[in-house]
Design an enzyme around this catalytic site. Structure first.
Site, PDB file in Angstrom:
ATOM      1  N   HIS A  28       2.131 -12.987  -4.381  1.00  0.00           N
ATOM      2  CA  HIS A  28       0.752 -12.512  -4.240  1.00  0.00           C
ATOM      3  C   HIS A  28       0.196 -12.164  -5.609  1.00  0.00           C
ATOM      4  O   HIS A  28       0.938 -12.050  -6.592  1.00  0.00           O
ATOM      5  CB  HIS A  28       0.654 -11.321  -3.283  1.00  0.00           C
TER       6      HIS A  28
ATOM      7  N   HIS B 219      -0.954  -9.614  -7.281  1.00  0.00           N
ATOM      8  CA  HIS B 219      -0.981  -8.330  -7.954  1.00  0.00           C
ATOM      9  C   HIS B 219      -0.306  -8.549  -9.308  1.00  0.00           C
ATOM     10  O   HIS B 219       0.654  -9.317  -9.410  1.00  0.00           O
ATOM     11  CB  HIS B 219      -0.237  -7.257  -7.141  1.00  0.00           C
TER      12      HIS B 219
ATOM     13  N   ASP C 127       1.756  -7.096 -11.168  1.00  0.00           N
ATOM     14  CA  ASP C 127       3.203  -6.917 -11.381  1.00  0.00           C
ATOM     15  C   ASP C 127       4.029  -8.049 -10.780  1.00  0.00           C
ATOM     16  O   ASP C 127       5.256  -8.027 -10.878  1.00  0.00           O
ATOM     17  CB  ASP C 127       3.661  -5.559 -10.845  1.00  0.00           C
ATOM     18  N   HIS C 128       3.360  -9.027 -10.191  1.00  0.00           N
ATOM     19  CA  HIS C 128       4.084 -10.174  -9.643  1.00  0.00           C
ATOM     20  C   HIS C 128       3.719 -11.487 -10.340  1.00  0.00           C
ATOM     21  O   HIS C 128       4.300 -12.519 -10.040  1.00  0.00           O
ATOM     22  CB  HIS C 128       3.836 -10.306  -8.132  1.00  0.00           C
TER      23      HIS C 128
ATOM     24  N   HIS D 283       0.255  -6.724   3.586  1.00  0.00           N
ATOM     25  CA  HIS D 283       0.068  -5.974   2.353  1.00  0.00           C
ATOM     26  C   HIS D 283      -1.429  -5.814   2.083  1.00  0.00           C
ATOM     27  O   HIS D 283      -2.262  -6.330   2.826  1.00  0.00           O
ATOM     28  CB  HIS D 283       0.783  -6.711   1.214  1.00  0.00           C
TER      29      HIS D 283
ATOM     30  N   ASP E 229       6.164  -7.622  -1.306  1.00  0.00           N
ATOM     31  CA  ASP E 229       5.446  -6.397  -0.936  1.00  0.00           C
ATOM     32  C   ASP E 229       4.913  -6.471   0.489  1.00  0.00           C
ATOM     33  O   ASP E 229       4.090  -7.330   0.816  1.00  0.00           O
ATOM     34  CB  ASP E 229       4.273  -6.168  -1.894  1.00  0.00           C
TER      35      ASP E 229
ATOM     36  N   HIS F 158      11.830  -3.437  -6.307  1.00  0.00           N
ATOM     37  CA  HIS F 158      10.407  -3.104  -6.370  1.00  0.00           C
ATOM     38  C   HIS F 158      10.198  -1.609  -6.140  1.00  0.00           C
ATOM     39  O   HIS F 158       9.304  -1.171  -5.427  1.00  0.00           O
ATOM     40  CB  HIS F 158       9.601  -3.913  -5.335  1.00  0.00           C
TER      41      HIS F 158
END
Lengths: 304, 304
Positions: A62, A64, A66-67, A142, A212, A271
């Site tokens: 996804h 975000h 941090d990914h 999410h 997530d 995570h």
């Protein structure tokens, strides 16, 4: 071992000492796949000596930061190091819009192509397939559209029963047909059942990546019995329940509950929120429910 | 100390174990400035415990990935941590095009604004000024338009000669005028020369950042006598001369030569090629020419 999950980053959005954002390298026999690519993924690869000469596909769960914010640095470095093989990035469609401009700008001298292969994050579908492996998306729950991934190895070749093959005078050229499950017909026209000439293949393996997500059982059937389940555990159960709910993440206990219900062989957690510094607490909480639970740290390697 | 250079990354394009891409936090008394922001800058800040509550301006020397790809992750994390103060990014105009889309996408929930303040990388100009500090660009000689930066503290207040002020009955309200250099006029109309009521101020300090560049003396006058000169030293002199020339970088010996000619007080080196693992070699090479030469490593702090 031929099946290995390398944890490049076990943290979530806020990096803390020793814990980078999410990224993993999955090895399935001779293949490599990257799953998510938080900032610093290339640094961890270098630090941990993870070689990626066979990495040609990256899956982003996804959008975000941090990914996915480690992607452009990684791609740019690959270009600088003389990579020539195409790199395919599987993700929600918006990613190309977000980093396409950078790919064009920072990779002007690169000798390889980056290809975006978008998928819809709203339905489960096969997004990758080759002779040996399929990858299917698992839409999650999410704050933004998010998918997990199910990596399934196809059935491996049956093992030859060599003495029986010799006894029936099976030509070597026919071995691969036997391994694929075909029966053998002798020169006299006699049909020799495959099961008399071969043994069962080594069981093929399956890995599920639950990115997530709030706790959900909607993929229970899909992930049932997988050899390795990675499930995000941003929080411990002691967290404010409202936080768990509004941020749509899972606790260690929830991941362990899913692992138990799905009867997976092993659970790996990661995570973690920066508020939880001691990963041993995740193992304690999860193992009370599912014994084969392991808390990933940056650099840890899980064979399965 | 009030003047400090924190090295977040001492490496160049290819990160190696222990060496991140280029990024620095400069502290000038109560102010903080970030100079360049390679991937992982926010990770190093966290690892090294560098607090950045007073950081409101980031200067990007040029648009190579190892100098700017850590920006979006950093900005996004600041948003998540509840930052409210505007952040100003000073760079060549193209940067906004490259990361603007990501700023909009990844910072949707952030409570602060990111403002791009572009400068032309082709001419030297003041790109920042406040009551205490000015920052001037120093166009360099590299494969893409690149600027160094000269941080100059303005003259500090003069020190009061308290006994003399008392003797001449200077009102406290006039002290700041004295510190600014004004003369004092008594109630009788007598002019008391400022030099009789104050001492020389503490010398103000200067820091020069020479980013990626081939050897050049064109800023010799501008950087003459600076308290601290950071100069890239991608290579040692033993490197293939063609590499040094075509990639438009500097050797340790060249940086030391410039430091000597400019009579700076201290030289800090960094941006090492991954082919050079032992930074002590940079110090050996530079110190043969300029004794006050220091090789930065990730996490090192230079007071000046």
């Amino acid at each position: 071992m031929d099946y290995r999950l390398n944890i490049l980053g076990s943290g979530s959005a806020k990096p803390i000492a020793g814990r980078f954002q999410t990224s993993q390298i999955l090895e399935i026999r001779e293949r490599q796949f990257m799953i998510d690519c938080g900032e610093g993924a290339q640094i961890r690869m270098s630090q941990n000596g993870v070689r990626t000469s066979r990495l040609n596909h990256i899956f982003i769960s996804h959008l975000h930061g941090d990914h996915c914010l480690g992607l452009i640095g990684l791609l740019s470095t690959f270009g600088m190091l003389g990579r020539v093989n195409e790199m395919v990035i599987h993700s929600a469609p918006e990613l190309e819009k977000l980093i396409g401009e950078q790919v064009r700008f920072f990779m002007q001298g690169a000798q390889y192509e980056v290809r975006f292969e978008p998928f819809s994050p709203y339905r489960s579908e096969v997004v990758y397939e080759d002779k040996a492996v399929t990858v299917k998306t698992l839409p999650l729950v999410h704050t933004v559209p998010t998918c997990g991934f199910l990596f399934e190895e196809k059935q491996l070749p049956r093992h030859l029963n060599k003495p029986m093959c010799d006894a029936w005078e099976v030509p070597v050229a026919f071995y691969q047909h036997l391994q694929a499950g075909e029966d053998f017909i002798t020169s006299d026209g006699e049909v020799i059942d495959n099961s008399r000439l071969t043994f069962e293949p080594t069981p093929s393996k399956r890995f599920a990546y639950m990115s997530d997500t709030a706790y959900t059982e909607k993929h229970l059937d899909a992930i049932a019995g997988v050899d390795l389940l990675y499930h995000e555990t941003t929080y411990l159960s002691s967290v404010d329940p409202l936080k768990l709910k509004t941020r749509m993440h899972s606790s260690a206990a929830q991941a362990a509950t899913l692992a138990k219900k799905a009867q997976v062989k092993k659970l790996v957690m990661g995570h973690y929120s920066s508020q939880h510094r001691d990963v041993a607490e995740f193992e304690r909480e999860a193992r009370a429910i599912f014994a084969e639970s392991y808390a990933a740290t940056d650099g840890s390697v899980f064979e399965y």
